[in-house]
Motif scaffolding. Structure first.
Motif, short mmCIF file in Angstrom:
data_model
loop_
_atom_site.label_atom_id
_atom_site.label_comp_id
_atom_site.label_asym_id
_atom_site.label_seq_id
_atom_site.Cartn_x
_atom_site.Cartn_y
_atom_site.Cartn_z
N VAL A 11 -112.28 -51.10 -64.01
CA VAL A 11 -110.97 -50.83 -63.43
C VAL A 11 -110.45 -49.52 -63.99
O VAL A 11 -110.25 -49.39 -65.19
CB VAL A 11 -109.97 -51.96 -63.80
N ARG A 12 -110.23 -48.58 -63.12
CA ARG A 12 -109.74 -47.31 -63.64
C ARG A 12 -108.24 -47.18 -63.40
O ARG A 12 -107.77 -46.18 -62.87
CB ARG A 12 -110.49 -46.17 -62.97
N ALA A 13 -107.53 -48.24 -63.77
CA ALA A 13 -106.08 -48.18 -63.59
C ALA A 13 -105.43 -47.82 -64.91
O ALA A 13 -105.68 -48.47 -65.94
CB ALA A 13 -105.56 -49.53 -63.11
N ASN A 14 -104.59 -46.80 -64.89
CA ASN A 14 -103.90 -46.37 -66.10
C ASN A 14 -102.99 -47.50 -66.60
O ASN A 14 -102.09 -47.94 -65.88
CB ASN A 14 -103.08 -45.12 -65.78
N ALA A 15 -103.20 -47.96 -67.84
CA ALA A 15 -102.42 -49.09 -68.36
C ALA A 15 -101.16 -48.64 -69.07
O ALA A 15 -100.30 -49.46 -69.39
CB ALA A 15 -103.27 -49.92 -69.30
N ILE A 16 -101.07 -47.34 -69.31
CA ILE A 16 -99.93 -46.87 -70.13
C ILE A 16 -98.57 -47.12 -69.47
O ILE A 16 -97.64 -47.59 -70.14
CB ILE A 16 -100.13 -45.40 -70.54
N PRO A 17 -98.40 -46.90 -68.17
CA PRO A 17 -97.10 -47.22 -67.56
C PRO A 17 -96.73 -48.68 -67.76
O PRO A 17 -95.56 -49.00 -68.04
CB PRO A 17 -97.30 -46.91 -66.09
N GLY A 18 -97.72 -49.56 -67.65
CA GLY A 18 -97.46 -50.98 -67.85
C GLY A 18 -96.98 -51.26 -69.25
O GLY A 18 -96.02 -52.01 -69.47
N LEU A 19 -97.64 -50.61 -70.22
CA LEU A 19 -97.24 -50.82 -71.62
C LEU A 19 -95.83 -50.30 -71.86
O LEU A 19 -95.01 -50.97 -72.50
CB LEU A 19 -98.24 -50.12 -72.55
N THR A 20 -95.56 -49.13 -71.34
CA THR A 20 -94.22 -48.55 -71.50
C THR A 20 -93.18 -49.47 -70.86
O THR A 20 -92.14 -49.74 -71.45
CB THR A 20 -94.15 -47.17 -70.83
N PHE A 21 -93.52 -49.93 -69.67
CA PHE A 21 -92.65 -50.86 -68.95
C PHE A 21 -92.34 -52.08 -69.82
O PHE A 21 -91.19 -52.48 -70.00
CB PHE A 21 -93.36 -51.27 -67.65
N SER A 22 -93.42 -52.65 -70.39
CA SER A 22 -93.26 -53.83 -71.25
C SER A 22 -92.37 -53.55 -72.45
O SER A 22 -91.52 -54.37 -72.79
CB SER A 22 -94.62 -54.27 -71.78
N VAL A 23 -92.62 -52.40 -73.08
CA VAL A 23 -91.81 -52.05 -74.25
C VAL A 23 -90.34 -51.97 -73.84
O VAL A 23 -89.46 -52.50 -74.52
CB VAL A 23 -92.28 -50.70 -74.86
N GLY A 24 -90.09 -51.37 -72.69
CA GLY A 24 -88.72 -51.25 -72.18
C GLY A 24 -88.10 -52.61 -71.93
O GLY A 24 -86.98 -52.89 -72.36
N ILE A 25 -88.88 -53.49 -71.26
CA ILE A 25 -88.35 -54.82 -70.92
C ILE A 25 -88.04 -55.62 -72.19
O ILE A 25 -86.99 -56.24 -72.31
CB ILE A 25 -89.39 -55.60 -70.09
N ALA A 26 -88.99 -55.57 -73.13
CA ALA A 26 -88.80 -56.33 -74.38
C ALA A 26 -87.58 -55.81 -75.13
O ALA A 26 -86.79 -56.59 -75.68
CB ALA A 26 -90.04 -56.24 -75.26
N THR A 27 -87.42 -54.48 -75.14
CA THR A 27 -86.29 -53.89 -75.84
C THR A 27 -84.98 -54.30 -75.16
O THR A 27 -84.02 -54.70 -75.84
CB THR A 27 -86.40 -52.36 -75.87
#
Lengths: 336, 317
Positions: B110-126
């Motif tokens: 899967v060549r899907a960039n995971a970084i936006p998802g991680l950033t999104f998660s960090v934002g949601i958790a915060t």
């Protein structure tokens, strides 16, 4: 500073009456002590003056102003608690300056005022420390400085010395009494310790079960108690039943001559210091408590009533010893 | 002490006389020697068993616990840089292949960039954490400070969200069918699910201080009630709030059940990223994914602690 007047304050919690029709005045510049057993309404009275309790009935006045419904933050009262309740997130200086900050006093002025108070209380060198690093006595000084910084109408002290050791207590109470007298602060001193109240206060109010039993100077309350409760609570006392006939007091086991102006059956208060060893009355030692400078004796009179008296510390007594005692008629107080 | 006095009469003194001094233990010893009495018991010369064993046992248990906790994490982290993990120990260091792969920069799969998802998660958790501070701290305050009708029920309600995320997820989707899966839905859900941790830690912080007297001191000094809360009471609960933040953030960041139930579309939150890389994935790939999670958590904790230690304090020499 102000005169604080409580006008027939009643405070009920549900069916429980904490304070019952209390009339009390704290005169301008005096230290009024409130003493009484736990649950007698001392703390409720203090909290009513501070504004944390609204009385069910009655009014609180500062000078001529009725403040019954003024919120605590606008009453300008100083509070000192047994637990100190210092702000641990702030330095000592910031604690003292807190009240001035709330009044929007400029930084340099409130700093100067805080330093002046710390100086006055002998803790200037602790200004930058955090309260948690101080000893109990030092914390109590900070608490006092903080409460005095706002120049309160009245300073309310709620058992301020209960957590301190005996030596420190003795020193601090002289210091604080002097300081408050110098500043002319109107203060209410709540304590369960009558010795402390006698030492510090100009007048003492004795409360019991929400009601005022007596208010007066320490010597008046001690020497002329108005009822058995006051006699018993202030100092050690022996309350005895007797009969007065023709100015003479008959205690059953002994008759005292003197000018007792009541007649019929009465209650009398005999302080331990009015009882002396050596005399006409035979008694048996029930309990001897050695206190260093003196020994406190509880002795049984021939009719089995017991009285407390004090003897020299350097003579040894033990249970069952026979002693003879005498009563000084002049210092016997007949209860009204 | 001149005349040795027998103690029973003094021990009987239970009067509340404040001036009475408690005699020091040394006096007692002197008295006993002077009287030539046998002491009631002999203090043994040898050290008691608890002294001999206590310290080593405590140290041992601590080391054992640490190694049980730390070894798997370290092994996982180190393995994520290995080329192969066929034997007992991973071999062939150092490669970033697995890290690249899970982050979506690999040369295969899967060549899907995971970084936006991680950033999104960090934002949601915060966001969920901040919402928790705003709601949890006042709730904890009310529960510790006041006696009120149904207080026990509120207390129970505050702990109730500890139910598994699946249950809350279903309830959420039923109640808010349109909004449930959105970012807002996630924030609210994370906040709700993790709120007991905030409430409980902050509550214990409040219970350990003299809450009522602190508040009353502040108010008598002229602070209105809201001001007393903000400038005096809440800063005193700093440690509890900080602990609550760390717990709610970390748990929200890894919350799988709820996310799996409600979330649809992109970006993929962190827990779904973990799920994708752990289920049916080779060991080294999941090791890399887990390592990323640990890194993010460690950074988050460090950031929170730094903010916590500098944020509230007004004095620090």
């Amino acid at each position: 500073m102000s005169t604080v007047t409580l006008e027939s304050i009643t405070k009920r919690y549900g069916s429980e009456t904490a304070v019952d029709g209390l009339d009390l005045t704290i005169r301008d510049g005096e230290i009024l002590g409130i003493v009484g057993p736990s649950g007698c309404g001392k703390t409720t009275t203090l909290r009513t003056i501070a504004g944390f309790e609204t009385p069910t009935k009655g009014d609180v006045r500062f000078d001529d102003q009725v403040v019954t419904h003024v919120p605590p933050e606008q009453r300008n009262v100083g509070l000192v608690f047994q637990s100190y309740a210092l702000f641990d997130t702030m330095s000592v200086r910031e604690n003292v300056a807190f009240g001035l900050k709330m009044r929007d006093v400029p930084v340099d002025q409130r700093r100067a005022r805080a330093d002046e108070l710390l100086e006055m209380l002998d803790i200037a060198d602790l200004a930058d420390r955090l309260p948690a690093t101080l000893s109990g006595g030092q914390q109590q000084r900070v608490g006092l400085a903080r409460a005095l910084a706002i120049e309160p109408h009245v300073l309310l002290l709620d058992e301020p010395m209960t957590g301190l050791d005996a030596t420190l207590k003795a020193r601090l109470r002289i210091e604080i009494a002097d300081l408050l007298a110098d500043l002319g602060v109107t203060a209410l001193y709540v304590t369960h310790d009558q010795t402390e109240a006698m030492a510090m206060c100009d007048r003492i109010a004795v409360l019991n079960d929400g009601r005022l039993e007596q208010v007066g100077t320490p010597s008046a309350v001690y020497e002329r108690p108005e009822n058995a409760f006051v006699a018993d609570f202030i100092g050690t006392s022996n309350v005895l039943e007797g009969t007065v006939r023709d100015g003479r007091l008959d205690l059953g086991v002994v008759e005292l001559s003197g000018s007792f102006d009541a007649s019929g059956p009465v209650q009398v208060v005999v302080r331990p210091e009015s009882l002396d060893l050596g005399g006409p009355l035979e008694a048996t030692v029930e309990q001897a408590t050695y206190l260093g400078d003196r020994t406190e004796l509880i002795v049984a009179l021939p009719d089995e009533r017991t009285v407390t008296l004090r003897a020299d510390g350097n003579v040894e007594y033990s249970r069952g010893d026979s002693v003879s005692i005498s009563i000084d008629p002049a210092s016997v107080c007949v209860l009204p | 002490m001149t005349t040795p006095r027998t103690s029973p009469s003094r021990d009987d003194s239970t009067t509340g006389d404040e001036t009475q001094e408690v005699e020091s233990p040394t006096d007692d010893v002197d008295t006993e020697t002077a009287l030539g009495r046998e002491p009631a018991f002999q203090v043994a010369d040898r050290q008691p068993l608890s002294t001999l064993l206590g310290r080593p046992v405590v140290v041992g248990v601590l080391l054992l616990a640490l190694s049980v906790l730390v070894v798997p994490i370290v092994t996982t982290f180190v393995s994520s840089f290995a080329r192969t993990a066929t034997g007992a120990l991973p071999t062939g260091f150092v490669t970033l292949e697995h890290w690249r792969y899970v982050l979506g920069f690999g040369e295969y799969g899967v060549r899907a960039n995971a970084i936006p998802g991680l950033t999104f998660s960090v934002g949601i958790a915060t966001a969920g954490m901040l919402l928790n501070v705003l709601i949890g701290v006042p709730v904890a305050y009310a529960l510790s400070r006041y006696e009120f009708y149904a207080r026990d029920w509120v207390n129970t309600l505050a702990i109730l969200p500890l139910v598994p995320g699946v249950i809350l997820g279903i309830a959420f989707l039923r109640t808010y069918p349109e909004r449930g899966g959105s970012a807002l839905g996630l924030v609210v859900g994370y906040c709700l699910l993790k709120s007991p941790y905030m409430v409980l830690t902050v509550q214990s912080s409040f219970q350990s201080m003299d809450l009522r007297h602190l508040e009353e001191s502040a108010r008598s000094l002229g602070a209105s009630w809201p001001r007393a809360l903000l400038t005096v009471i809440f800063p005193h609960a700093k440690q509890g709030i900080l602990a609550g933040c760390i717990i709610t953030w970390t748990l929200a960041a890894a919350e799988f059940n709820f996310t799996y139930m409600v979330h649809t579309g992109d970006p993929k939150p962190f827990s779904l990223f973990l799920f994708r890389n752990i289920s049916n994935a080779p060991y080294l790939q999941s090791a890399a994914a887990i390592s990323i999670y640990f890194l993010i958590v460690v950074v988050a904790i460090l950031v929170l602690q730094t903010i916590g230690n500098s944020g509230f304090t007004t004095v620090r020499e």
